[in-house]
Design an enzyme around this catalytic site. Sequence first.
Site, PDB file in Angstrom:
ATOM      1  N   ASP A  77       0.826  -1.208   0.000  1.00  0.00           N
ATOM      2  CA  ASP A  77       0.000   0.000   0.000  1.00  0.00           C
ATOM      3  C   ASP A  77       0.860   1.257   0.000  1.00  0.00           C
ATOM      4  OD1 ASP A  77       0.731  -0.819   2.641  1.00  0.00           O
ATOM      5  OD2 ASP A  77      -0.740   0.562   3.482  1.00  0.00           O
ATOM      6  N   GLU A 139      -0.013  -1.324   5.739  1.00  0.00           N
ATOM      7  CA  GLU A 139       1.119  -0.846   6.526  1.00  0.00           C
ATOM      8  C   GLU A 139       0.987   0.645   6.803  1.00  0.00           C
ATOM      9  OE1 GLU A 139       5.038   0.826   7.512  1.00  0.00           O
ATOM     10  OE2 GLU A 139       3.720   1.355   5.834  1.00  0.00           O
TER      11      GLU A 139
END
Length: 388
Positions: A77, A139
């Site tokens: 991400d 994350e």
Amino acid sequence: MTPRLSPRDILATLVAFPTVSRDTNLPLIDWVEGYLAGHGIAAQRHPKPSEPEIKAALFAHVGPEEEGGVILSGHTDVVPVDGQAWSSDPFTLTERDGRLYGRGSTDMKGFDALAIWAVVEAKHRGVSTPVQLALSYDEELGCMGGADLVAAMAGAVPRARSVIVGEPTMMKAVTGHKGGVNFWIHVHGVEVHSSILHRGVSAIMWGAKLIDWANRQNAASAEGTPDAIAALFDPPYTNVHVGQARGGTAHNITARDFEFGMGFRVIPGEDPQMWTQRLMDKVSELQAAMQAVRPEAWIEVKPMFELPPLRPTEHNAAEELVRAITGDNGTMQVSYGTEASHFQAGGYHAVVCGPGDIGIAHQPDEYIEISQLEAGQAFMEKLLDRLK
């Protein structure tokens, strides 16, 4: 057979997937899974339990089916580009002046590309020590997917010994970082006309007392004498931060609602739960005072995430491996958090080492120096030689 792509080609493909944390990462996971399969590598995906149709992690094992290997770990991400002034399309890798621009190029699709390249090379060249790929989700929302990934890998692939988490460190070994515990706080007040403020409860004014408590905690911590581990960090103490707030109806009405986020960046050696308890003690004190005015007033505290600190340890096999490859013998700890601490909590030897500068991460016109990508590839070549 699927052609073997260079790290740069893989990076261009990964950047083209707009895997902003609020959105899906499945197209990227689909591509990685297919690319690995094209080289005879069977990957396993782990859907996010609460959003299986939107996000997934992926991991793969190359080499003998035995324990003791090395995990190359990254997240898929990226942060949003909304409101940022980019000079080129953030989701098209663009070269200018020795740099590769694109969202996630540094944080951390540059390392992801190198890790994917390395496991494919390991498959074709052959290794006697296993290498594993681990790609997570969420994350950027507080390393929320890291613990899921560590749990999913347990028993699904032979247990590795060392983990290299490739956050941008300019290819230096980071052996410690702060942890974090974050909350979303909703102060429920009671509306009255501001001319009779004393008969109501202003959520904003009472919430400000809690924010001021955070300021006083920071001031007290800054005045203290740090221990040996805390002294390695900047700042050398656990700091409390409020970065978002919203609330209120009108200037002449006491605020019914006030919401804000509060986070603690916790140094190794301190228990995040200690800071949680300090917060809750203060919340209880303020809530009691609010309810003495209006019993229906209250403070809601919603935990968002908790990330353990990464503790520097002796005889860290991952650290020793990275230092042997890079020649870096410096001491480096950072105040941001990574998924390395989730791996450490899971019993692995963990180190943070990857290409790029963390100062470039999250910025408009994020880039990775081509020289850093090349340094990362040279690192992977040396790693593969050690795994033969």
